[in-house]
Structures are given as structure tokens and as C-alpha cells.
Scaffold this active site. Structure first.
Site, short mmCIF file in Angstrom:
data_model
loop_
_atom_site.label_atom_id
_atom_site.label_comp_id
_atom_site.label_asym_id
_atom_site.label_seq_id
_atom_site.Cartn_x
_atom_site.Cartn_y
_atom_site.Cartn_z
N TYR A 54 5.59 -3.93 1.12
CA TYR A 54 4.57 -4.77 1.76
C TYR A 54 5.24 -5.93 2.51
O TYR A 54 5.03 -7.11 2.21
CB TYR A 54 3.61 -5.36 0.73
CG TYR A 54 2.60 -4.42 0.10
CD1 TYR A 54 2.51 -3.08 0.47
CD2 TYR A 54 1.70 -4.89 -0.86
CE1 TYR A 54 1.59 -2.24 -0.12
CE2 TYR A 54 0.77 -4.06 -1.45
CZ TYR A 54 0.71 -2.73 -1.08
OH TYR A 54 -0.21 -1.90 -1.67
N1 LIG Z 1 -1.88 1.37 -4.36
C1 LIG Z 1 -2.23 1.57 -3.11
O1 LIG Z 1 -1.99 2.66 -2.55
C2 LIG Z 1 -2.97 0.51 -2.37
C3 LIG Z 1 -3.60 0.82 -1.16
C4 LIG Z 1 -4.31 -0.18 -0.51
C5 LIG Z 1 -4.39 -1.44 -1.07
N2 LIG Z 1 -3.76 -1.73 -2.24
C6 LIG Z 1 -3.82 -3.06 -2.85
O2 LIG Z 1 -5.15 -3.51 -2.83
C7 LIG Z 1 -5.23 -4.73 -2.10
C8 LIG Z 1 -6.58 -4.82 -1.47
O3 LIG Z 1 -6.51 -4.35 -0.14
P1 LIG Z 1 -7.56 -3.41 0.55
O4 LIG Z 1 -6.95 -2.95 1.80
O5 LIG Z 1 -8.04 -2.43 -0.42
O6 LIG Z 1 -8.72 -4.41 0.98
P2 LIG Z 1 -10.00 -4.97 0.23
O7 LIG Z 1 -9.59 -5.74 -0.95
O8 LIG Z 1 -11.01 -3.89 0.06
O9 LIG Z 1 -10.54 -5.95 1.36
C9 LIG Z 1 -9.88 -7.15 1.63
C10 LIG Z 1 -10.66 -7.95 2.65
O10 LIG Z 1 -11.96 -8.21 2.16
C11 LIG Z 1 -12.43 -9.41 2.70
N3 LIG Z 1 -13.01 -10.21 1.60
C12 LIG Z 1 -12.44 -10.61 0.46
N4 LIG Z 1 -13.30 -11.30 -0.30
C13 LIG Z 1 -14.45 -11.32 0.40
C14 LIG Z 1 -15.73 -11.90 0.16
N5 LIG Z 1 -16.01 -12.56 -0.96
N6 LIG Z 1 -16.68 -11.76 1.11
C15 LIG Z 1 -16.44 -11.10 2.24
N7 LIG Z 1 -15.25 -10.53 2.53
C16 LIG Z 1 -14.28 -10.65 1.60
C17 LIG Z 1 -11.27 -10.14 3.35
O11 LIG Z 1 -11.43 -10.04 4.77
P3 LIG Z 1 -10.98 -11.26 5.74
O12 LIG Z 1 -9.56 -11.49 5.45
O13 LIG Z 1 -11.22 -10.68 7.10
O14 LIG Z 1 -11.87 -12.42 5.42
C18 LIG Z 1 -10.08 -9.32 2.89
O15 LIG Z 1 -9.06 -9.29 3.85
C19 LIG Z 1 -4.03 -4.73 -1.19
O16 LIG Z 1 -3.65 -6.02 -0.78
C20 LIG Z 1 -3.01 -4.11 -2.09
O17 LIG Z 1 -2.50 -5.07 -2.98
C21 LIG Z 1 -3.07 -0.76 -2.89
#
Ligand SMILES: NC(=O)c1ccc[n+]([C@@H]2O[C@H](COP(=O)([O-])OP(=O)(O)OC[C@H]3O[C@@H](n4cnc5c(N)ncnc54)[C@H](OP(=O)(O)O)[C@@H]3O)[C@@H](O)[C@H]2O)c1
Length: 323
Positions: A54
Site C-alpha cells: 500500500y
Molecule cells: N484485503 C484486501 O484485499 C483489501 C481490499 C480492499 C481494501 N482493503 C482494506 O479495506 C480498507 C477499506 O477500503 P475500501 O476500498 O474497502 O473502502 P471503503 O472502506 O468501503 O470506503 C472508504 C471510503 O468511504 C467513505 N466514507 C468513510 N466513512 C464515511 C461516512 N461515515 N460517510 C460517508 N462516506 C464515508 C470515504 O470516502 P471519502 O474519502 O471520499 O470521504 C472513504 O474513502 C482499505 O483501506 C484496506 O485497508 C483490503
């Protein structure tokens, strides 16, 4: 607020996700990012999810630990090792772990989550045996997995390798873990850490009555998931149903959506991505921790969810989209 996670380690059940610093989510300024980490930490969000690949995430943890000084032990930093396929000798495995330890400024990784790309190559068992040895040697506190399916998780536990968690995609849209994974884990005291729970931010008030934008790589990923599940119009029905629940509790769509996943069997933590120094939802996401939903709330989503596709049939078990 913390909850017991594994063997003496407690976590905040809402983890800060650091994929968002890896590129494709806006430009990250390291100084602003570390300042933002302090704000999350001070609000009680002390647990971080990251990975070796990352971008600067492991270095940011190192910088934040240095800033915390004597209080560095207050954070829990869960990294991943995502190796390319190849020989999994002790030397290869140990070298990778040593890089993460050095970058994160710690002798012992709190949690190491292992990912494997190809089940046709069973050297994942070699890697896990070496990782278990490194745990005994004190370089890793707890060993864990990410994106493993139930079949291989079973192979791993039957091989006598103790893992404390599996990190999987789990949301109101992607409910595959409920099919097999959750019960398997519950019965063996393996926790689920969930990602994609807010569908990159689509699962929020901001997208009710709006078209999807594809402004981050996270949104691109989850737009595909929404399409496979039933499409944007059905997703709008889900947001509308969540909004009714949110209004009842004086909460938001995002916090209700995250709480519903945290309340599912075997789930110990929901990871919420943080665009450090660009956007934050600290106060709002604190509500996830104390929101108490009832069975009527959950049941009110059934008519919408009944119209969606079964992603277990469309994609396969947890992580199959990576293989
Ligand atoms: N193991 C794996 O293969 C894998 C894959 C993907 C992700 N991950 C992990 O999971 C984490 C989560 O990432 P994700 O891609 O799955 O995204 P997510 O958590 O589903 O979405 C994150 C986005 O949601 C928005 N958000 C957060 N709180 C909010 C709220 N209270 N109200 C409205 N919008 C809100 C923010 O957008 P804004 O920034 O635009 O405000 C943030 O950037 C990653 O950082 C990583 O650590 C792991």
C-alpha cells in the site's frame, strides 16, 4: 472503545484502512497524513489496516509510532504480506517480514495477514509454516489471512496452523461470507475483519438519488461489485431503505451499513478506508460504535436484498475475484 481480539490484543472494532494512501485516491502528503492519523487515534480509532504494497502505508505507521514515542504501544497496526508466486523458503519469508518490521519501526508485527494468489500452487502452506515459526521467534504477534476461501482455510487449520483472523470483503451488497465462511470461523474462534463495507463510499447518504462517480480506484472496484449484485437502480432502493433506518436512529446510511456488518456472526472489525489528510469522517464513524439496531431494522432490508443476485454463485467464495 476497544474489544478483545486475540490473545491479549484488543482493537477498535472500526479499523482505519490505509489502501487509500497507495495511489488512485488523491495525492497524500506525508506530514498531513500523520497529523490525520493523530486525529483518528485521539478519537479512539487506534487500529490500522495496511499492507506491504500500500505505497507508503508501512512508513506512515513508522512515522506515527515515532511521533507517539512512549505511547506507540497504544496503536495496533495490522499489515499484510502479499508475495508474488515463487519459492517460500524461510529466507524469503523472513526477509519480507523484516522489511515490514523495519518500515513500521517495531520489533514485532501486531498482526500479519497473508494473501496468496494461486491455489494451484500449495506453497502457501510452506509460507504459513515459516510465518508460524517467526511468530514463535517473536517477530509476529498474531498470524492471520486475507482473502482465503473456506476450503483453503479448512486446509490450513487442519494442517495445525493457528490463524486468528481472515480479512474478507463483506458488505450489505457482498454477503458471500455469510454463506460458509462466517460459520466456519465462528466454530473455530477465527475472527473476520471486513473491507468494502462502505463500498468505497457509495454506501452513504451522498449517493442516495445520485449517479455513481468513479473518482477513486476503490469506487471503480465496488461499482463492478454493485453491478454484479443487481445494478445501480437496485442499489438506490437499498440506500433508500437504509436511509429510513438511519433516520429512525438519528444516524447515517454509512454508519447503519457498517453496524449491520459488525453485528454479523464472527465479525470482529469493519475496516473503513481513510483518505488521510484529504477527507475524514471521524465524528460520524464514532456512531458506528454505539449504534444499536434491532431485528426490525435488519428485516426491513429483506425485500430489497431478495431481488439481488447471489454473488456466491456469480463470483464464488471469499477472494475468488482475485484468482
Ligand atoms: N484485503 C484486501 O484485499 C483489501 C481490499 C480492499 C481494501 N482493503 C482494506 O479495506 C480498507 C477499506 O477500503 P475500501 O476500498 O474497502 O473502502 P471503503 O472502506 O468501503 O470506503 C472508504 C471510503 O468511504 C467513505 N466514507 C468513510 N466513512 C464515511 C461516512 N461515515 N460517510 C460517508 N462516506 C464515508 C470515504 O470516502 P471519502 O474519502 O471520499 O470521504 C472513504 O474513502 C482499505 O483501506 C484496506 O485497508 C483490503
Amino acid at each position: 472503545m476497544t474489544v478483545a481480539f486475540a490473545g491479549g490484543l484488543s482493537i477498535c472494532p472500526v479499523l482505519n484502512g490505509m489502501w487509500q494512501v497507495a495511489g488512485g485516491h488523491g495525492r497524500i502528503d506525508p506530514a498531513r497524513a500523520v497529523a490525520a492519523m493523530r486525529a483518528y487515534h485521539d478519537a479512539g480509532f487506534t487500529t490500522w489496516d495496511l499492507a506491504d504494497h500500500y505505497g507508503p502505508a508501512e512508513d506512515l505507521i513508522g512515522a506515527f509510532r515515532r511521533e507517539l514515542g512512549d505511547r506507540a504501544g497504544e496503536i495496533q497496526a495490522f499489515t499484510k504480506w502479499v508475495p508474488p508466486p515463487g519459492p517460500m523458503t524461510r529466507a524469503v519469508v523472513e526477509a519480507a517480514i523484516d522489511v515490514s518490521r523495519r518500515r513500521m519501526g517495531t520489533d514485532r508485527l501486531d498482526l500479519l495477514q497473508f494473501h496468496w494468489w494461486d491455489y494451484g500452487d500449495n506453497r502457501y502452506l510452506d509460507a504459513l509454516r515459516h510465518l508460524a515459526d517467526l511468530r514463535e521467534a517473536g517477530k509476529i504477534r498474531h498470524l492471520a489471512l486475507t482473502n482465503f476461501d473456506t476450503e483453503r482455510l479448512s486446509v490450513i487449520t487442519e494442517a495445525g496452523i493457528r490463524v486468528v483472523s481472515n480479512q474478507v470483503q463483506y458488505s450489505l451488497v457482498d454477503r458471500r461470507p455469510a454463506a460458509r465462511m462466517a460459520e466456519f470461523c465462528r466454530a473455530r474462534d477465527i475472527a473476520l475483519l471486513t473491507y468494502g463495507t462502505l463500498l468505497g463510499g457509495f454506501l452513504s447518504d451522498a449517493y442516495l438519488g445520485r449517479d455513481a462517480d468513479l473518482g477513486t480506484v476503490s469506487k471503480q472496484k465496488y461499482r463492478q461489485m454493485i453491478d454484479a449484485w443487481g445494478g445501480w437502480p437496485l442499489f438506490q432502493d437499498l440506500l433508500a431503505a437504509l436511509k429510513r433506518i438511519a433516520d429512525k436512529h438519528g444516524a447515517s446510511v454509512a454508519t447503519v451499513g457498517a453496524r449491520m456488518i459488525l453485528d454479523r456472526p464472527a465479525v470482529a472489525g469493519a475496516i473503513v478506508g481513510a483518505r488521510l489528510g484529504i477527507a475524514e469522517h471521524i465524528a460520524e464513524n464514532s456512531r458506528i460504535l454505539d449504534l444499536a439496531l434491532d431485528t426490525e431494522d435488519t428485516a426491513s432490508l429483506d425485500p430489497v436484498l431478495a431481488r439481488s443476485s447471489d454473488l456466491m454463485r456469480v463470483i464464488g467464495d471469499c477472494g475468488d475475484e482475485y484468482r
